[in-house]
Design an enzyme around this catalytic site. Structure first.
Site, PDB file in Angstrom:
ATOM      1  N   GLU A  99      19.366  -0.132 -23.521  1.00 25.94           N
ATOM      2  CA  GLU A  99      20.704  -0.545 -23.077  1.00 25.94           C
ATOM      3  C   GLU A  99      21.753   0.493 -23.432  1.00 25.94           C
ATOM      4  OE1 GLU A  99      20.221  -5.377 -22.927  1.00 25.94           O
ATOM      5  OE2 GLU A  99      20.675  -4.437 -24.830  1.00 25.94           O
ATOM      6  N   THR A 101      12.234  -8.009 -25.509  1.00 23.64           N
ATOM      7  CA  THR A 101      11.367  -8.259 -24.360  1.00 23.64           C
ATOM      8  C   THR A 101      11.166  -6.952 -23.650  1.00 23.64           C
ATOM      9  OG1 THR A 101      11.978 -10.472 -24.128  1.00 23.64           O
ATOM     10  CG2 THR A 101      11.006  -9.511 -22.212  1.00 23.64           C
TER      11      THR A 101
END
Lengths: 397, 397
Positions: free
Chosen positions: A270, A184
């Protein structure tokens, strides 16, 4: 073209805000963009066969590609939520339409967050009913769409096109499940330019190939990806037509916005500590160049080598070798930063100190010349770190 | 069929040993397998377009697929080493031929280790000249081929075929750059069975598809992968022919050896704490089933979830959705261990304690039913851990 400080609401006639609806513990989790005039819209969506409910609802709204408002929540992906998920996405659309006084068919919906949890729709509807565009802060929209992102991502550029000042603004979220085709990844781009919907869609599709689709964090393509562009025409320029100077300017602005957002997403992957850019030249064709660049930037071994600040060109040429495109394994030249490490696929002696300094930076450029043709391509990613493992192992469903 | 304790030299007429030639600091780094009778040989190689020198040399030797000895070094991959790399691989072949008294064209060569460093060939040759098969320990071969592996990998099975006891033995190394199509995965299989070279190659190619090619550690396909099988016929069985009971037995033995070695490699992936097995059924065809299984087991998000012992089925169905095969996103059933987590793609309420106990184990089975057809497939991988990042970030060139 100038870059300016601004928000997704900087182009004329746009407003935006974000708020806390209670979907996340403390952070903003609901955002809207509104255009005072219904805008021509263009969109690209995830290629994942498992698609979130808001993707279906937005696709339906886009059958007539006129959009006046966008409503987005974070915290819940509303994917794998069955019939009730579709009902919720539609309720979210209707609530935004009611609150903003626009037609529901002109409202786009997007979600990002955990897959498979039913959204607490009453919180979403309650939040939407408190939207106040006059009191709201547009940069709260940038915040409201984030999940594990550590920073907001925005860029605003301006240029004079056909005699009028035209602005393009973009904001995005990324961080995990980033290997778009679409990931996403959500990105929203607004502009006050006057341009036909067909040309806007063509430009978006074309630029997505070389920007958003050329980033990877983890190789996982999300169920919720979407890039949505709204053009409301309020700049007052005469319509931008292909093959004109105005188009070239707008295309350059659009490319810069897309590429900047894509790089911001890659850099904020991340756990990432470094942005890795791979530039491939001398390829047989542009698709091949992009495929090679994306294989390199997606290799777990290259990503960990960059985290370890090690000039491990062996892992890079290994990734080139397994890219699904024809190469000449004896002809590869390679540079890490400005230091050449391979010539005709053979290791070069290099200055250890110089390369150490390059690898310590928070952006590392790997350049490759395939020596087969004239085509170029690039891709962006990030290093693979302890923090990546922590973020994704400790994230519990 | 029985599994027995043994080594790569357990089948009749095989000998093997390993020694320290000085390529690595302390560990064994050079190994040989020898068959007293020239053996029929079959091989599969890496699909990486950048291939190590020993791959070229072994392929040349395999033009006449008779092999009597295999010489392997660890520490240096002898890949991206140019002309001198080929010279070195040939010298290694010749030195083994001289020492063992066999034809150089009957010697296969394999290397594993760092890419791009020129091999200290005098150490390799010196080591080969000290080979003593009478004094050597066959299990030292299993040790000599390792790189970042933490354990040796071997399996020996026996069965009576066409009235004679037939033995198949296998040993492998894996750990990093493991995403075979082939990865550096090296696997060596010996058997005393009497079987034609053509049937042996057919069997190897067929079983590789469902075993070695269905494991992934990091998605990186190495430059050096090879699986080599030697059959010397000394069991004395009448030749194994396709379509007979003997073939079915031999095929089952061969599959068990290949699948066991593949699982051992996956389980010992760099930094791994868990073996992940994915079983897909109800797929439209076997290739689709294998592709789905491999996408799941290769997903960084699934791998970190397993490390975190989190039943994150959202990441699993996301990986199913981006597998390049047609699925019905509304029809997926899924189990983690014995606990059903999805039915028709909808989340099921499950016993948290039961699933916690499953996820604590060092082998986790994820089962998926696509509900589209009758085909099955499996893949094996490992979790993604802090240790993986450490191993690959601290490994300096």
């Amino acid at each position: 073209m100038n870059s300016i400080d601004g928000t997704i609401a900087s182009p004329k006639g746009f407003q935006a805000t974000g708020l806390h609806a209670g979907l996340k513990k403390n952070k903003l989790d609901l955002g809207v963009i509104y255009s005072e005039k219904p805008a021509k819209a263009a969109a690209v969506y995830t290629t994942n066969q498992v698609k979130a409910a808001p993707i279906y609802v937005t696709k339906e709204a886009m059958q007539d590609p006129t959009i006046q408002a966008v409503v987005v929540n974070s915290g819940y992906a509303n994917a794998c939520t069955g019939e009730i998920g579709l009902v919720h996405a539609k309720k979210m659309q209707q609530a935004a339409a009611d609150q903003l006084g626009v037609a529901a068919t002109n409202v786009a919906v997007a979600s990002t967050g955990v897959i498979g949890k039913t959204m607490p729709i009453e919180l979403v509807e309650g939040g939407i009913q408190t939207i106040d565009l006059q009191e709201g802060q547009p940069y709260h929209f940038h915040e409201a769409i984030l999940t594990t992102d550590t920073t907001t991502k925005e860029i605003v550029v301006q240029d004079t096109i056909n005699g009028e000042l035209v602005t393009i603004a973009g904001t995005a979220k990324g961080s995990g499940m980033i290997h778009p085709n679409m990931a996403t990844m959500l990105a929203f781009i607004t502009t006050d330019a006057e341009i036909s919907q067909e040309l806007l869609q063509e430009l978006l599709s074309e630029k997505t190939e070389t920007t958003f689709n050329q980033i990877t964090v983890d190789g996982d393509t999300s169920t919720n990806d979407m890039v949505l562009v709204l053009a409301n025409g309020l700049a007052g320029n005469t319509e931008i037509k292909k093959g004109t100077e105005g188009y070239d300017k707008f295309s350059a602005m659009f490319k810069l916005v897309s590429e900047t957002l894509a790089q911001m997403i890659a850099k904020d992957g991340e756990g990432a500590t470094k942005l890795i850019e791979v530039q491939v030249e001398g390829a047989t064709d542009e698709l091949a160049a992009r495929m090679i660049a994306k294989k390199i930037v997606g290799s777990m071994l290259v990503k960990t080598a960059m985290f370890g600040e090690d000039p491990n060109w062996g892992r890079i040429i290994c990734a080139i070798g397994y890219s699904e495109t024809k190469i000449d394994p004896e002809k590869v030249d390679m540079w890490i930063g400005s230091v050449q490490v391979l010539k005709n696929s053979q290791p070069q002696t290099f200055d250890e100190t110089a390369i150490k300094q390059i690898l310590e930076q928070d952006k590392i450029v790997i350049a490759v010349d395939m020596n087969l043709g004239d085509a170029k391509g690039a891709a962006w990613g990030c290093d693979l770190t302890y923090k990546y493992v922590e973020v994704n192992a400790l994230y519990h469903t």
